[in-house]
Every structure is written in C-alpha cells, then in structure tokens.
Design a protein around this motif. Structure first.
Motif, PDB file in Angstrom:
ATOM      1  N   LYS A 151      -3.774   3.056  -1.345  1.00 17.67           N
ATOM      2  CA  LYS A 151      -2.634   2.286  -1.441  1.00 17.67           C
ATOM      3  C   LYS A 151      -2.558   1.156  -0.118  1.00 17.67           C
ATOM      4  CE  LYS A 151       0.266   5.917  -3.693  1.00 17.67           C
ATOM      5  NZ  LYS A 151      -0.984   6.896  -3.818  1.00 17.67           N
ATOM      6  N   THR A 152      -1.626   0.275  -0.509  1.00 17.83           N
ATOM      7  CA  THR A 152      -1.296  -0.736   0.515  1.00 17.83           C
ATOM      8  C   THR A 152      -0.536  -0.114   1.660  1.00 17.83           C
ATOM      9  OG1 THR A 152       0.343  -1.853  -0.403  1.00 17.83           O
ATOM     10  CG2 THR A 152      -1.895  -2.588  -0.863  1.00 17.83           C
ATOM     11  N   GLU A 192       2.908   0.081   0.259  1.00 15.26           N
ATOM     12  CA  GLU A 192       2.943   1.195  -0.651  1.00 15.26           C
ATOM     13  C   GLU A 192       3.169   2.622  -0.056  1.00 15.26           C
ATOM     14  OE1 GLU A 192       0.567  -0.839  -4.653  1.00 15.26           O
ATOM     15  OE2 GLU A 192      -0.588   0.394  -2.912  1.00 15.26           O
TER      16      GLU A 192
END
Length: 203
Positions: free
Chosen positions: A5-6, A9
């Motif tokens: 996930k970023t 996110e």
C-alpha cells in the motif's frame, strides 16, 4: 502477490475514509519529516505536538510513528491546523501551520456539502460530491508545500519521555489507576472521577 500500500492508502485504511482533513495531516507529516531529515519513529526518538483533534492527526500518527499510546503524541487544544514535529536526537523542532485558503470552494461543492450535512442529498448528489471531493484532495496532495503551509523552526518543546507509573486503587469506586493521577482526600486515595475539587469561589 499483493502490492504494498502507498503511504496515502495506509492513512486512509487507518482513518476509515478519504477526506481533506486527512490530507492536511498527510502533507504536514511529510513536510516535518523532510525538514528534520528523519524517517518514521520506531520508538520515542520523535514526538509531535498536535494543535487539534481533527482527522489529520491520524495521518500524523501513521506516518511519523508518534502515537498516543507511546506517549510521543501530545494534544494541545488550540483549534489550529498546526503540528510541531521534534527530534530528540538532533534537538530540532519545526511547526507546520496550514495557511488560509486563498481560493473559494467550488460553488457546486459547497452546495452539495451543505445538502449532505443536512441529510437532504440524493444518492446522485452524493456521488457527484464524492467525485468533487476526490479531485479536491488530489489537487491538495500535489500542490507545492509552500502554497499550503508555513514551516517555522521553533525551540524544542519540553516534553518528557513517557513513564510507567505504579497502579493504585481508588478508595471510593475501587477501580485501579495510575498513581500520578491520584488525589489524597482525608488521608484516602481518590481517583479523578471520584474527586470533588474544593473551591471557595462562587458557584
């Protein structure tokens, strides 16, 4: 294989939804980390003083590692969109303050937001507002930092590292609590909930 996930996110997952408040804290956290030339705190090497209890504080916790549970997230009830991030190692601290917006909100966005707040928006209007909100957030996340925030190097706040206190038991309610919060009333240990503050002032 699932992709990682970023940072955005991860913040949304922790907070529960996307919003402008979360975006403000997201930008503040990275601005502070960059200004101090540090990365996310594993323990208490960093600490943050947040000046509101709004959505952005969740992003600050996720990205800086400063959390309420570790004792290195301090809440200062000032109602300002500001956070001070400090490094115990370098002794440096920076305060990141949100500038006043210089552009009025989109008229349609404002009207739809009012309808949603009043509970009178249709499903279609909610969808349109959601699209406008997403566009607004994306623009904010991509905007130059100096257009959005004032960053000032400040004196290192005097914040002690977190401590673990002995547990005592309230003589009235029988509940255990940290001794640092104890009151001694007529020779008995009383918790804050059971304590009645003495005053000679007018009530």
């Amino acid at each position: 294989m699932c992709r990682e996930k970023t940072p955005w996110e991860k913040c949304v997952e922790f907070h529960g939804h996307e919003c402008m408040g979360l975006a403000i804290g997201f930008r503040q956290a990275f601005i502070g980390l960059d200004a101090l030339d540090v990365t996310r705190a594993a323990d208490e090497e960093l600490f943050a003083v947040v000046e509101n209890d709004a959505c952005g504080v969740d992003a600050i916790q996720v990205l800086t590692g400063c959390t309420l549970g570790k004792g290195n997230l301090i809440y200062k009830d000032a109602g300002k969109q500001a956070v001070t991030l400090a490094s115990r190692k370098s002794g440096k601290a920076v305060r990141i303050l949100r500038k006043l917006g210089n552009k009025p909100d989109n008229e349609q966005y404002t009207e739809l937001k009012a309808k949603i707040s009043a509970g009178s928006a249709s499903d279609q209007e909610k969808t349109v507002w959601g699209t406008l909100q997403k566009e607004r957030i994306e623009k904010f996340l991509a905007a130059p930092a100096d257009e959005l925030f004032t960053v000032t190097e400040v004196a290192m706040p005097r914040i002690e590292p977190a401590r673990i206190f002995q547990t005592v038991v309230c003589s009235q309610c029988g509940e255990p609590f940290a001794e640092v919060k104890a009151h001694l009333v007529e020779g008995k240990i009383i918790c804050s909930d059971c304590n009645e503050t003495y005053t000679r002032g007018w009530r």
